[in-house]
Scaffold this motif. Structure first.
Motif, PDB file in Angstrom:
ATOM      1  N   SER A 122      38.834  43.510  49.123  1.00 35.04           N
ATOM      2  CA  SER A 122      39.677  43.172  47.967  1.00 35.04           C
ATOM      3  C   SER A 122      39.471  41.717  47.550  1.00 35.04           C
ATOM      4  N   ARG A 125      36.271  41.548  45.575  1.00 30.91           N
ATOM      5  CA  ARG A 125      36.450  42.052  44.210  1.00 30.91           C
ATOM      6  C   ARG A 125      37.082  40.986  43.319  1.00 30.91           C
ATOM      7  N   THR A 129      35.578  38.964  39.856  1.00 30.04           N
ATOM      8  CA  THR A 129      36.180  39.156  38.533  1.00 30.04           C
ATOM      9  C   THR A 129      36.989  37.971  38.025  1.00 30.04           C
TER      10      THR A 129
END
Length: 262
Positions: A122, A125, A129
């Protein structure tokens, strides 16, 4: 038995002297332990270096940047598996004394070259982004009492201005030798600010990290990389990661030697 009784009697005869002697010995032992720990910390990056990673930096100095266009030429060299880049940031957190390593990595794929960093998916990610997401080593997190989601404000030195980073991940080490003090964020955060404020500084990185297929080829691949940029405006020096880390230790050689003598 009589001998030990004599020692005990003499010890208790001058209680202040006995206490001071114990304190002096304790301080000496603590000082020795602290100095040995400090020396080991200096060499931590050397011992934790991977044999299949090379570092390419400017031939002039580590403080000189390299053009982003070099990446494609390095990737074409036989024996090179992957290439990414790193850039030293050098920001100040509240006070110049609050030093910790701060690096901008090319992208989330860069972490694949560092399997010794254990990071939650996580966090990766978010790193991919969010422009100002940062992944911080557990040691630095504990040092400053930071938590996930905290905003860390740094004052830039190499890259002037105010910079805000959001903690989106914490990494730990696969072994005790892994450096878990680093502050790692996405290079795009720097690049986008440079495009807006200092266009002449765009497309520049600090150094190249090169993964090779065989550690035994480190010398020949290093030579091939440097030959690629011979007689150019951006000549390079390529060396193993251990040698690169050792060069930082050498910069502080006098300090380390002094500690070893003490």
């Amino acid at each position: 038995m009589r001998f030990f009784r004599l020692i005990l009697n003499n010890t208790l005869r001058h209680k202040l002297r006995t206490v001071l002697t114990i304190v002096a010995v304790a301080i000496a032992l603590l000082a020795f332990g602290f100095i040995r720990t400090a020396i080991s910390a200096w060499y931590l990056g050397v011992t934790a270096s991977a044999p299949d990673r090379l570092i390419t930096r400017s031939k002039i100095s580590i403080t000189f940047t390299l053009p982003l266009a070099q990446k494609e030429r390095i990737e074409r060299i036989p024996g090179v598996v992957a290439v990414t880049h790193g850039t030293w940031f050098g920001g100040i957190y509240k006070d110049p004394g609050n030093f910790f390593p701060q690096f901008a990595m090319e992208n989330v794929e860069s972490f694949q070259l560092y399997p010794e960093f254990l990071i939650d998916t996580s966090a990766l990610r978010a790193f991919a982004t969010e422009r100002n997401a940062v992944i911080v080593g557990v040691k630095t997190m504990e040092r400053f009492g930071w938590k996930m989601g905290d905003v860390v404000h740094l004052t830039g030195t190499i890259y002037p201005g105010d910079w805000d980073f959001v903690i989106r991940g914490v990494y730990t080490g696969r072994s005790e030798a892994t450096d878990v003090s680093q502050f790692i964020f996405n290079w795009d955060y720097i690049e986008q600010r440079m495009q807006r404020d200092w266009p002449t500084r765009t497309g520049q990185v600090g150094w190249w990290v090169i993964k090779i297929d065989d550690p035994a080829k480190a010398a020949s691949i290093s030579t091939a990389v440097d030959r690629e940029f011979d007689n150019s405006a951006d000549e390079t020096i390529t060396e193993t990661e251990a040698a690169f880390q050792q060069s930082f230790v050498a910069m502080s050689g006098t300090i380390i030697l002094s500690l070893q003598i003490v």
